[in-house]
Design a protein around this motif. Sequence first.
Motif, PDB file in Angstrom:
ATOM      1  N   ASP A 130      -3.195  58.119  39.909  1.00 42.63           N
ATOM      2  CA  ASP A 130      -4.616  57.434  39.965  1.00 42.63           C
ATOM      3  C   ASP A 130      -5.040  57.527  38.624  1.00 42.63           C
ATOM      4  N   ILE A 131      -4.618  58.411  37.877  1.00 40.96           N
ATOM      5  CA  ILE A 131      -4.984  58.667  36.355  1.00 40.96           C
ATOM      6  C   ILE A 131      -4.315  57.668  35.404  1.00 40.96           C
ATOM      7  N   PHE A 132      -5.159  56.877  34.710  1.00 43.28           N
ATOM      8  CA  PHE A 132      -4.468  56.080  33.676  1.00 43.28           C
ATOM      9  C   PHE A 132      -4.302  56.839  32.364  1.00 43.28           C
ATOM     10  N   LYS A 133      -3.158  56.373  31.760  1.00 41.36           N
ATOM     11  CA  LYS A 133      -2.502  57.334  30.758  1.00 41.36           C
ATOM     12  C   LYS A 133      -2.126  56.296  29.587  1.00 41.36           C
ATOM     13  N   LEU A 134      -2.678  56.829  28.504  1.00 45.02           N
ATOM     14  CA  LEU A 134      -2.540  55.893  26.975  1.00 45.02           C
ATOM     15  C   LEU A 134      -1.813  56.814  25.940  1.00 45.02           C
ATOM     16  N   PRO A 135      -0.563  56.696  25.715  1.00 47.08           N
ATOM     17  CA  PRO A 135      -0.021  57.481  24.551  1.00 47.08           C
ATOM     18  C   PRO A 135      -0.340  57.278  23.381  1.00 47.08           C
ATOM     19  N   THR A 136      -0.265  58.479  22.931  1.00 55.05           N
ATOM     20  CA  THR A 136      -0.718  58.436  21.172  1.00 55.05           C
ATOM     21  C   THR A 136       0.628  58.290  20.459  1.00 55.05           C
ATOM     22  N   PRO A 137       0.694  57.716  19.288  1.00 56.29           N
ATOM     23  CA  PRO A 137      -0.567  57.172  18.419  1.00 56.29           C
ATOM     24  C   PRO A 137      -0.779  55.959  18.806  1.00 56.29           C
ATOM     25  N   LEU A 138      -2.420  55.651  18.452  1.00 56.53           N
ATOM     26  CA  LEU A 138      -2.969  54.283  19.281  1.00 56.53           C
ATOM     27  C   LEU A 138      -3.541  53.433  17.788  1.00 56.53           C
ATOM     28  N   ARG A 139      -3.447  52.234  18.134  1.00 63.13           N
ATOM     29  CA  ARG A 139      -4.064  51.351  17.304  1.00 63.13           C
ATOM     30  C   ARG A 139      -5.400  51.194  17.683  1.00 63.13           C
ATOM     31  N   ARG A 140      -6.287  50.979  16.738  1.00 61.07           N
ATOM     32  CA  ARG A 140      -7.767  50.666  17.310  1.00 61.07           C
ATOM     33  C   ARG A 140      -7.951  49.697  18.235  1.00 61.07           C
ATOM     34  N   GLU A 141      -7.353  48.448  17.997  1.00 52.76           N
ATOM     35  CA  GLU A 141      -7.522  47.408  19.025  1.00 52.76           C
ATOM     36  C   GLU A 141      -6.955  47.541  20.266  1.00 52.76           C
ATOM     37  N   GLU A 142      -5.717  48.313  20.417  1.00 52.21           N
ATOM     38  CA  GLU A 142      -5.465  48.656  21.939  1.00 52.21           C
ATOM     39  C   GLU A 142      -6.413  49.613  22.614  1.00 52.21           C
ATOM     40  N   THR A 143      -6.997  50.582  21.825  1.00 54.10           N
ATOM     41  CA  THR A 143      -7.994  51.434  22.392  1.00 54.10           C
ATOM     42  C   THR A 143      -9.192  50.703  23.160  1.00 54.10           C
ATOM     43  N   ILE A 144      -9.691  49.808  22.072  1.00 47.43           N
ATOM     44  CA  ILE A 144     -10.654  49.118  22.493  1.00 47.43           C
ATOM     45  C   ILE A 144     -10.488  48.127  23.720  1.00 47.43           C
ATOM     46  N   LEU A 145      -9.435  47.470  23.914  1.00 46.70           N
ATOM     47  CA  LEU A 145      -9.089  46.659  24.676  1.00 46.70           C
ATOM     48  C   LEU A 145      -8.787  47.598  26.065  1.00 46.70           C
ATOM     49  N   THR A 146      -8.102  48.499  25.847  1.00 44.03           N
ATOM     50  CA  THR A 146      -7.923  49.460  27.113  1.00 44.03           C
ATOM     51  C   THR A 146      -9.237  49.855  27.965  1.00 44.03           C
ATOM     52  N   VAL A 147      -9.951  50.184  27.019  1.00 41.70           N
ATOM     53  CA  VAL A 147     -11.378  50.998  27.696  1.00 41.70           C
ATOM     54  C   VAL A 147     -12.059  50.053  28.149  1.00 41.70           C
ATOM     55  N   ARG A 148     -12.127  48.578  27.440  1.00 42.01           N
ATOM     56  CA  ARG A 148     -12.984  47.400  28.144  1.00 42.01           C
ATOM     57  C   ARG A 148     -12.372  47.127  29.329  1.00 42.01           C
ATOM     58  N   LEU A 149     -10.968  47.085  29.641  1.00 43.63           N
ATOM     59  CA  LEU A 149     -10.416  46.766  30.711  1.00 43.63           C
ATOM     60  C   LEU A 149     -10.948  47.724  31.823  1.00 43.63           C
ATOM     61  N   LEU A 150     -10.774  48.937  31.828  1.00 38.93           N
ATOM     62  CA  LEU A 150     -11.014  50.029  32.557  1.00 38.93           C
ATOM     63  C   LEU A 150     -12.534  49.867  32.964  1.00 38.93           C
ATOM     64  N   ILE A 151     -13.393  49.793  32.260  1.00 38.12           N
ATOM     65  CA  ILE A 151     -14.827  49.728  32.738  1.00 38.12           C
ATOM     66  C   ILE A 151     -15.017  48.651  33.500  1.00 38.12           C
ATOM     67  N   GLN A 152     -14.584  47.133  33.489  1.00 37.54           N
ATOM     68  CA  GLN A 152     -14.438  46.109  34.079  1.00 37.54           C
ATOM     69  C   GLN A 152     -13.788  46.545  35.366  1.00 37.54           C
ATOM     70  N   PHE A 153     -12.705  46.896  35.372  1.00 32.38           N
ATOM     71  CA  PHE A 153     -12.133  47.328  36.721  1.00 32.38           C
ATOM     72  C   PHE A 153     -12.815  48.321  37.371  1.00 32.38           C
ATOM     73  N   SER A 154     -13.516  49.452  36.649  1.00 35.10           N
ATOM     74  CA  SER A 154     -14.449  50.265  37.431  1.00 35.10           C
ATOM     75  C   SER A 154     -15.606  49.630  38.104  1.00 35.10           C
ATOM     76  N   HIS A 155     -16.237  48.730  37.432  1.00 37.55           N
ATOM     77  CA  HIS A 155     -17.361  48.050  37.905  1.00 37.55           C
ATOM     78  C   HIS A 155     -17.212  47.250  39.161  1.00 37.55           C
ATOM     79  N   ARG A 156     -15.718  46.507  39.114  1.00 35.00           N
ATOM     80  CA  ARG A 156     -15.012  45.880  40.265  1.00 35.00           C
ATOM     81  C   ARG A 156     -15.021  46.622  41.518  1.00 35.00           C
TER      82      ARG A 156
END
Length: 192
Positions: free
Chosen positions: A57-83
Amino acid sequence: MSREQRRLLQRQGACCVICGPHLTDGPSEWLFDDLSPSCLMLMVGPKHHLDLCGSPDIFKLPTPLRREETILTVRLLIQFSHRMERFARSSRSSAEQRDIDRAKRALMEKRGLTEEEAHHRLQKRSMDEGRRLVQTARQVLAELEEAPVRGKSGRLRRVLRAGLAAALVAAGLLGTLVAALASGLDVFGTLA
């Protein structure tokens, strides 16, 4: 993370927690167990550390990260959480569903409606009054429980009065009834 920080996190109603695989007092999974069901966790770290996390149930994001990937992933998680939160809020408890079913059955019995018609009537009234379906169902139940004694036509009151008079006659108490009525006593006040 201290207990006080965990309590604060629960009280704040956070929708998404982003952290590494380890916190100062243990693995991040411990924190995840303390979060509300609608709160999501994104664990960021080296892949070999993320693989040690056993919770699906925990989402995992491996490093190294690109800035765009991180921002997009966080936005998707927040939208999903609100839903998820909206879904959790909108689902009915078994007691609420039971009240709605009781109201439908009462409408079916007292108004001669089919189940579909009773449900449609509850939904329409709920929308017209801008109330939740369960609130309307409870109001309908209250109204239908009061309806037999407070009938609009008064027919039931007349039947009850006639039945009471017949019972008094049968018991030889008609004189008592006549005397009570003559003195202005409201013998049937409880039926009004």
